[in-house]
Design a protein around this motif. Structure first.
Motif, PDB file in Angstrom:
ATOM      1  N   PHE A   1       4.738  -7.731  -3.540  1.00  0.00           N
ATOM      2  CA  PHE A   1       4.500  -7.393  -4.940  1.00  0.00           C
ATOM      3  C   PHE A   1       4.509  -8.613  -5.863  1.00  0.00           C
ATOM      4  O   PHE A   1       4.628  -8.464  -7.078  1.00  0.00           O
ATOM      5  CB  PHE A   1       5.506  -6.352  -5.409  1.00  0.00           C
ATOM      6  CG  PHE A   1       5.161  -4.954  -4.963  1.00  0.00           C
ATOM      7  CD1 PHE A   1       4.284  -4.174  -5.704  1.00  0.00           C
ATOM      8  CD2 PHE A   1       5.690  -4.429  -3.794  1.00  0.00           C
ATOM      9  CE1 PHE A   1       3.939  -2.893  -5.290  1.00  0.00           C
ATOM     10  CE2 PHE A   1       5.364  -3.149  -3.373  1.00  0.00           C
ATOM     11  CZ  PHE A   1       4.483  -2.373  -4.126  1.00  0.00           C
ATOM     12  N   GLY A   2       4.359  -9.815  -5.294  1.00  0.00           N
ATOM     13  CA  GLY A   2       4.147 -11.001  -6.110  1.00  0.00           C
ATOM     14  C   GLY A   2       5.353 -11.858  -6.386  1.00  0.00           C
ATOM     15  O   GLY A   2       5.282 -12.792  -7.200  1.00  0.00           O
TER      16      GLY A   2
ATOM     17  N   VAL B   1      10.584  -1.218  -6.799  1.00  0.00           N
ATOM     18  CA  VAL B   1       9.263  -1.244  -7.405  1.00  0.00           C
ATOM     19  C   VAL B   1       8.736   0.185  -7.411  1.00  0.00           C
ATOM     20  O   VAL B   1       8.718   0.855  -6.371  1.00  0.00           O
ATOM     21  CB  VAL B   1       8.296  -2.169  -6.645  1.00  0.00           C
ATOM     22  CG1 VAL B   1       6.908  -2.113  -7.265  1.00  0.00           C
ATOM     23  CG2 VAL B   1       8.821  -3.601  -6.636  1.00  0.00           C
ATOM     24  N   GLY B   2       8.332   0.668  -8.553  1.00  0.00           N
ATOM     25  CA  GLY B   2       7.826   2.030  -8.651  1.00  0.00           C
ATOM     26  C   GLY B   2       8.931   3.047  -8.429  1.00  0.00           C
ATOM     27  O   GLY B   2      10.101   2.817  -8.733  1.00  0.00           O
ATOM     28  N   ARG B   3       8.560   4.177  -7.876  1.00  0.00           N
ATOM     29  CA  ARG B   3       9.518   5.266  -7.685  1.00  0.00           C
ATOM     30  C   ARG B   3      10.491   5.013  -6.551  1.00  0.00           C
ATOM     31  O   ARG B   3      11.703   5.245  -6.696  1.00  0.00           O
ATOM     32  CB  ARG B   3       8.763   6.581  -7.417  1.00  0.00           C
ATOM     33  CG  ARG B   3       9.668   7.795  -7.208  1.00  0.00           C
ATOM     34  CD  ARG B   3       8.892   9.022  -6.760  1.00  0.00           C
ATOM     35  NE  ARG B   3       8.373   8.885  -5.400  1.00  0.00           N
ATOM     36  CZ  ARG B   3       9.073   9.223  -4.304  1.00  0.00           C
ATOM     37  NH1 ARG B   3      10.289   9.706  -4.415  1.00  0.00           N
ATOM     38  NH2 ARG B   3       8.530   9.080  -3.104  1.00  0.00           N
ATOM     39  N   ALA B   4       9.999   4.522  -5.413  1.00  0.00           N
ATOM     40  CA  ALA B   4      10.837   4.581  -4.211  1.00  0.00           C
ATOM     41  C   ALA B   4      10.601   3.432  -3.240  1.00  0.00           C
ATOM     42  O   ALA B   4      10.849   3.583  -2.044  1.00  0.00           O
ATOM     43  CB  ALA B   4      10.630   5.909  -3.500  1.00  0.00           C
TER      44      ALA B   4
ATOM     45  N   ALA C   1       0.824  -1.205   0.000  1.00  0.00           N
ATOM     46  CA  ALA C   1       0.000   0.000   0.000  1.00  0.00           C
ATOM     47  C   ALA C   1       0.860   1.258   0.000  1.00  0.00           C
ATOM     48  O   ALA C   1       0.576   2.219  -0.732  1.00  0.00           O
ATOM     49  CB  ALA C   1      -0.933  -0.012   1.213  1.00  0.00           C
ATOM     50  N   PHE C   2       1.924   1.273   0.802  1.00  0.00           N
ATOM     51  CA  PHE C   2       2.812   2.427   0.815  1.00  0.00           C
ATOM     52  C   PHE C   2       3.482   2.609  -0.546  1.00  0.00           C
ATOM     53  O   PHE C   2       3.586   3.737  -1.053  1.00  0.00           O
ATOM     54  CB  PHE C   2       3.866   2.283   1.912  1.00  0.00           C
ATOM     55  CG  PHE C   2       3.459   2.858   3.238  1.00  0.00           C
ATOM     56  CD1 PHE C   2       3.958   4.074   3.666  1.00  0.00           C
ATOM     57  CD2 PHE C   2       2.568   2.181   4.063  1.00  0.00           C
ATOM     58  CE1 PHE C   2       3.582   4.609   4.889  1.00  0.00           C
ATOM     59  CE2 PHE C   2       2.191   2.699   5.289  1.00  0.00           C
ATOM     60  CZ  PHE C   2       2.702   3.920   5.708  1.00  0.00           C
ATOM     61  N   GLY C   3       3.961   1.512  -1.129  1.00  0.00           N
ATOM     62  CA  GLY C   3       4.599   1.610  -2.436  1.00  0.00           C
ATOM     63  C   GLY C   3       3.652   2.113  -3.505  1.00  0.00           C
ATOM     64  O   GLY C   3       4.008   2.972  -4.325  1.00  0.00           O
ATOM     65  N   GLU C   4       2.429   1.593  -3.512  1.00  0.00           N
ATOM     66  CA  GLU C   4       1.460   2.010  -4.522  1.00  0.00           C
ATOM     67  C   GLU C   4       0.991   3.442  -4.314  1.00  0.00           C
ATOM     68  O   GLU C   4       0.522   4.089  -5.260  1.00  0.00           O
ATOM     69  CB  GLU C   4       0.272   1.046  -4.517  1.00  0.00           C
ATOM     70  CG  GLU C   4       0.635  -0.338  -5.064  1.00  0.00           C
ATOM     71  CD  GLU C   4      -0.534  -1.301  -5.064  1.00  0.00           C
ATOM     72  OE1 GLU C   4      -1.501  -1.059  -4.311  1.00  0.00           O
ATOM     73  OE2 GLU C   4      -0.470  -2.298  -5.807  1.00  0.00           O
TER      74      GLU C   4
ATOM     75  N   VAL D   1       9.568   3.342   0.587  1.00  0.00           N
ATOM     76  CA  VAL D   1       9.572   2.098   1.369  1.00  0.00           C
ATOM     77  C   VAL D   1      10.976   1.526   1.308  1.00  0.00           C
ATOM     78  O   VAL D   1      11.620   1.541   0.253  1.00  0.00           O
ATOM     79  CB  VAL D   1       8.567   1.074   0.812  1.00  0.00           C
ATOM     80  CG1 VAL D   1       8.583  -0.208   1.641  1.00  0.00           C
ATOM     81  CG2 VAL D   1       7.165   1.664   0.749  1.00  0.00           C
ATOM     82  N   LEU D   2      11.462   1.010   2.429  1.00  0.00           N
ATOM     83  CA  LEU D   2      12.766   0.368   2.465  1.00  0.00           C
ATOM     84  C   LEU D   2      12.648  -0.934   3.235  1.00  0.00           C
ATOM     85  O   LEU D   2      12.298  -0.932   4.416  1.00  0.00           O
ATOM     86  CB  LEU D   2      13.797   1.283   3.142  1.00  0.00           C
ATOM     87  CG  LEU D   2      15.191   0.705   3.321  1.00  0.00           C
ATOM     88  CD1 LEU D   2      15.825   0.353   1.978  1.00  0.00           C
ATOM     89  CD2 LEU D   2      16.080   1.691   4.087  1.00  0.00           C
ATOM     90  N   GLY D   3      12.925  -2.044   2.563  1.00  0.00           N
ATOM     91  CA  GLY D   3      12.962  -3.342   3.205  1.00  0.00           C
ATOM     92  C   GLY D   3      14.384  -3.868   3.205  1.00  0.00           C
ATOM     93  O   GLY D   3      15.009  -3.952   2.145  1.00  0.00           O
ATOM     94  N   ILE D   4      14.904  -4.223   4.387  1.00  0.00           N
ATOM     95  CA  ILE D   4      16.272  -4.706   4.524  1.00  0.00           C
ATOM     96  C   ILE D   4      16.244  -6.153   4.993  1.00  0.00           C
ATOM     97  O   ILE D   4      15.577  -6.482   5.971  1.00  0.00           O
ATOM     98  CB  ILE D   4      17.063  -3.845   5.518  1.00  0.00           C
ATOM     99  CG1 ILE D   4      17.128  -2.389   5.035  1.00  0.00           C
ATOM    100  CG2 ILE D   4      18.472  -4.392   5.708  1.00  0.00           C
ATOM    101  CD1 ILE D   4      17.758  -1.442   6.033  1.00  0.00           C
ATOM    102  N   CYS D   5      16.962  -7.019   4.303  1.00  0.00           N
ATOM    103  CA  CYS D   5      17.061  -8.453   4.602  1.00  0.00           C
ATOM    104  C   CYS D   5      15.659  -9.066   4.629  1.00  0.00           C
ATOM    105  O   CYS D   5      15.013  -9.149   3.600  1.00  0.00           O
ATOM    106  CB  CYS D   5      17.843  -8.688   5.882  1.00  0.00           C
ATOM    107  SG  CYS D   5      18.430 -10.402   6.034  1.00  0.00           S
TER     108      CYS D   5
END
Length: 233
Positions: A98-99, A167-170, A76-79, A84-88
């Motif tokens: 995102f599938g 994914v996407g902009r950020a 939801a944040f990405g869309e 968004v930042l996911g580490i490990c």
């Protein structure tokens, strides 16, 4: 700037990401999701979302029933065009969101390792903060993932092909622990000596040598990446 940091284990430290956020004057809310604290209800609550690592895998829904909700929030944040930042584990959760497929136990890696930006990574707003053809970063994981259909592949190495994606902009997934500066790694050594030695026999005795020859360069690369991501918020 208001940023939510999601912790998946009580042994979390935002490291270089925390440094970059402090430099930017961010207001940080730390959410201990592993302890049952509620995840953000709405993308309007925060300007950015950071999801740190943890010992569980990204499909461990039975033991950690908040994980499907976390995946939904990250998507939801990405869309919503939020950073968004996911580490490990966070990167594995972003891939799930995102599938992408999570490949459990398929990619063990430990210690400071070289990572190579892809051609897309060299043009990316975040990974282009690294001017060299490769950089060092700390690794501690067993799992990996396939790229989501919408993802741009940003980095790889010989051990794990999917080291970073966007994914996407950020919305960024980073398999490597660029946030883990030498102080964080030293703390992990103190907290988990037996686990560390199982992952890399002899690591504790050789750690000062590794920190001197590899850790300083990794710290500089990690802070450059963190600052570049924060600039997208």
């Amino acid at each position: 700037m208001r940023v939510a940091i999601i912790e998946n284990t009580r042994y979390s430290d935002p490291g270089q990401v925390g440094v970059a956020l402090a430099e930017a004057g961010a207001r940080i809310d730390t959410i201990r999701a592993y302890a049952g604290e509620p995840l953000p209800n709405s993308v309007e609550d925060y300007d950015a979302l950071v999801v740190l690592g943890g010992e569980q895998n990204a499909r461990d829904d039975e033991k950690h029933p908040y994980l499907p909700v976390l995946a939904e929030r990250m998507r939801a944040f990405g869309e919503a065009d939020k950073a968004v930042l996911g580490i490990c584990l966070g990167s594995q959760m972003l891939a799930r969101a995102f599938g992408g497929d999570n490949l459990i136990g398929a990619a063990p890696e430990f210690g400071w390792q070289a990572i190579r930006p892809t051609q897309a990574g060299r043009a990316d707003p975040v990974l282009s903060a690294i001017a060299d053809d490769s950089f060092l970063s700390f690794q501690w994981h067993d799992d990996t993932f396939t790229l989501p259909p919408e993802a741009v592949h940003l980095a790889a190495n010989d051990a794990v092909h999917h080291q970073a994606f966007r994914v996407g902009r950020a919305a960024y997934g980073m398999q490597f622990h660029f946030e883990a500066n030498r102080g964080v790694v030293e703390e992990w050594n103190r907290m988990f000596p037996e686990l560390v030695e199982r992952k890399h026999p002899g690591w504790l005795s050789r750690h000062p040598e590794y920190a001197a020859s590899q850790g300083q360069k990794a710290d500089a690369a990690g802070l450059a990446i963190a600052r570049a991501w924060v600039s997208l918020i």
